[in-house]
Design a protein around this motif. Sequence first.
Motif, PDB file in Angstrom:
ATOM      1  N   ASN A 193       0.852  -1.180   0.000  1.00 14.60           N
ATOM      2  CA  ASN A 193       0.000   0.000   0.000  1.00 14.60           C
ATOM      3  C   ASN A 193       0.895   1.238   0.000  1.00 14.60           C
ATOM      4  O   ASN A 193       1.714   1.428   0.905  1.00 14.60           O
ATOM      5  CB  ASN A 193      -0.900  -0.009   1.238  1.00 14.60           C
ATOM      6  N   ARG A 194       0.753   2.084  -1.015  1.00 11.49           N
ATOM      7  CA  ARG A 194       1.688   3.195  -1.180  1.00 11.49           C
ATOM      8  C   ARG A 194       1.572   4.228  -0.061  1.00 11.49           C
ATOM      9  O   ARG A 194       2.570   4.841   0.333  1.00 11.49           O
ATOM     10  CB  ARG A 194       1.475   3.851  -2.547  1.00 11.49           C
ATOM     11  N   THR A 195       0.378   4.430   0.452  1.00 10.97           N
ATOM     12  CA  THR A 195       0.206   5.400   1.536  1.00 10.97           C
ATOM     13  C   THR A 195       0.882   4.917   2.811  1.00 10.97           C
ATOM     14  O   THR A 195       1.579   5.681   3.495  1.00 10.97           O
ATOM     15  CB  THR A 195      -1.291   5.646   1.787  1.00 10.97           C
ATOM     16  N   LEU A 196       0.699   3.643   3.144  1.00  8.53           N
ATOM     17  CA  LEU A 196       1.332   3.083   4.338  1.00  8.53           C
ATOM     18  C   LEU A 196       2.851   3.036   4.165  1.00  8.53           C
ATOM     19  O   LEU A 196       3.608   3.324   5.103  1.00  8.53           O
ATOM     20  CB  LEU A 196       0.778   1.685   4.596  1.00  8.53           C
TER      21      LEU A 196
ATOM     22  N   PRO B 122      -0.314  10.235   6.811  1.00  9.76           N
ATOM     23  CA  PRO B 122      -0.598   9.088   5.944  1.00  9.76           C
ATOM     24  C   PRO B 122      -1.161   7.893   6.700  1.00  9.76           C
ATOM     25  O   PRO B 122      -1.955   7.119   6.134  1.00  9.76           O
ATOM     26  CB  PRO B 122       0.766   8.768   5.314  1.00  9.76           C
ATOM     27  N   LEU B 123      -0.785   7.727   7.969  1.00  6.74           N
ATOM     28  CA  LEU B 123      -1.343   6.611   8.744  1.00  6.74           C
ATOM     29  C   LEU B 123      -2.851   6.766   8.920  1.00  6.74           C
ATOM     30  O   LEU B 123      -3.615   5.796   8.773  1.00  6.74           O
ATOM     31  CB  LEU B 123      -0.658   6.531  10.109  1.00  6.74           C
TER      32      LEU B 123
ATOM     33  N   ASP C 135      -4.882   8.495   6.986  1.00  2.00           N
ATOM     34  CA  ASP C 135      -5.515   8.325   5.680  1.00  2.00           C
ATOM     35  C   ASP C 135      -5.628   6.849   5.311  1.00  2.00           C
ATOM     36  O   ASP C 135      -6.660   6.399   4.802  1.00  2.00           O
ATOM     37  CB  ASP C 135      -4.702   9.077   4.623  1.00  2.00           C
ATOM     38  N   TRP C 136      -4.570   6.087   5.569  1.00  2.34           N
ATOM     39  CA  TRP C 136      -4.600   4.644   5.283  1.00  2.34           C
ATOM     40  C   TRP C 136      -5.661   3.949   6.129  1.00  2.34           C
ATOM     41  O   TRP C 136      -6.418   3.108   5.622  1.00  2.34           O
ATOM     42  CB  TRP C 136      -3.226   4.044   5.575  1.00  2.34           C
ATOM     43  N   TRP C 137      -5.742   4.306   7.402  1.00  4.38           N
ATOM     44  CA  TRP C 137      -6.711   3.667   8.296  1.00  4.38           C
ATOM     45  C   TRP C 137      -8.143   3.992   7.858  1.00  4.38           C
ATOM     46  O   TRP C 137      -9.012   3.111   7.841  1.00  4.38           O
ATOM     47  CB  TRP C 137      -6.469   4.151   9.725  1.00  4.38           C
TER      48      TRP C 137
ATOM     49  N   SER D   2      -9.149   4.768   4.797  1.00 10.61           N
ATOM     50  CA  SER D   2      -9.421   4.057   3.542  1.00 10.61           C
ATOM     51  C   SER D   2      -9.683   2.582   3.804  1.00 10.61           C
ATOM     52  O   SER D   2     -10.585   1.982   3.199  1.00 10.61           O
ATOM     53  CB  SER D   2      -8.237   4.214   2.584  1.00 10.61           C
ATOM     54  N   ARG D   3      -8.911   2.004   4.696  1.00 12.16           N
ATOM     55  CA  ARG D   3      -9.090   0.586   5.023  1.00 12.16           C
ATOM     56  C   ARG D   3     -10.450   0.352   5.670  1.00 12.16           C
ATOM     57  O   ARG D   3     -11.155  -0.612   5.336  1.00 12.16           O
ATOM     58  CB  ARG D   3      -7.966   0.135   5.960  1.00 12.16           C
TER      59      ARG D   3
END
Length: 397
Positions: free
Chosen positions: A271-274, A381-382, A384-386, A388-389
């Motif tokens: 995952n590019r964001t993570l 980014p963490l 944002d990733w969370w 999205s997930r």
Amino acid sequence: MTSDPSADLAPLQRRRTLSGVIVAMAAMAMMYGFTGPLFSIVLEERGVSGSLIGFNGASQMAGVFLALPLLPYFIRRFGPARVMISGALVLAAALALMMTFIDVWLWFPLRFAIGAAQSAMWTTGETWINHATDDRGRSRTVSIFMSVVAVGYATGPFVLAEVGAQSQLPFVLALCISPMIMLPLLLGWKDRISSNAGPSARLPAYIRLAPVPMISNLVFGMAGATLIALLAVYGLRMGMEEGAATRMIGWMGWGGVVAPLAIGFLANRLNRTLFLAGVIAASGLAMLALPLAVTWSGTVIAIYLMIFGGIRTGQWGLAMMLVGDRFRGADLPSATTVFGFMFGIGSIMGPALSGLAMDAWDPHGLVAAFVIFHLLTVPIPLIDWWRSRRANLQTNR
């Protein structure tokens, strides 16, 4: 914003375009890596304070406010090659004046002009590369781009270390780089980045539409401009000789030659964001070793700086990939303009804040400022990733 931006380019035209713009941007990186420490060392040897050197470096990126607001229009109206060549001519003229008049106060407007030209050229080049690259090959193309640019960036400080900063020769050499920027762009002279529709949002809205790459590039600009302006000064104040201090930024650049290949490989599988969050954290933590590293032998510090530089390269490359993944058509020049605008703001803030930090805690305030820049950014980014997930999990229920 979802159609393939390179669908209108024939394969041969795409390869020609990418080759020309990547070589030109490598020459730009060489110019940046050469002149950044040159300007700082010239001012340091004339007794200018660390904070004033930092503010002088910040004035260079203040030019972003002049260049970038109108850049999407100029790219669509005149084509990317003409925009970049015009910027190279402005850059050469400002360098010639700086060579003639070495004065910190006169250098403020001249570095402002250089910053306007560089930011316009760099943002245009990033837009051009994302436009000419299809989605399937984006990580590979950006990885090659990062590696080639890193060669240029790393070469500059080593050339400066050999010729020194005590005469007009380094300024003459910098002027000789300008044709190296302009000539490869002729390969894409007729290229256009156009769309039947205008951009879907005003420029400030792109920060909200893609906050992770935009804020990441803000911090990348803060850190990069800080290192260009003040890393050699830090080395000098820690007792290093001028050549060794100048080579530090070059060794970091060489780390960016090999690392992008691994980054591109992993970017297709993670995952590019993570991944970006991890790279930002690692970059900040790596800086903590700098006070100890400057006391090591030449080989050991070179290895450390190459690893450090390779990590930093990943932050910029991943953010650029995220912009290319997110935007298409007329939105791509506008989004990339904001991407460059954030870099410019960071490049103003970074040297100014770090220069003040160095004056307050000489010279280790540089390290403290750099680490704080990065660790405060990691949660973005963490989060944002969370989010999205969580959204994907709710959709799949």
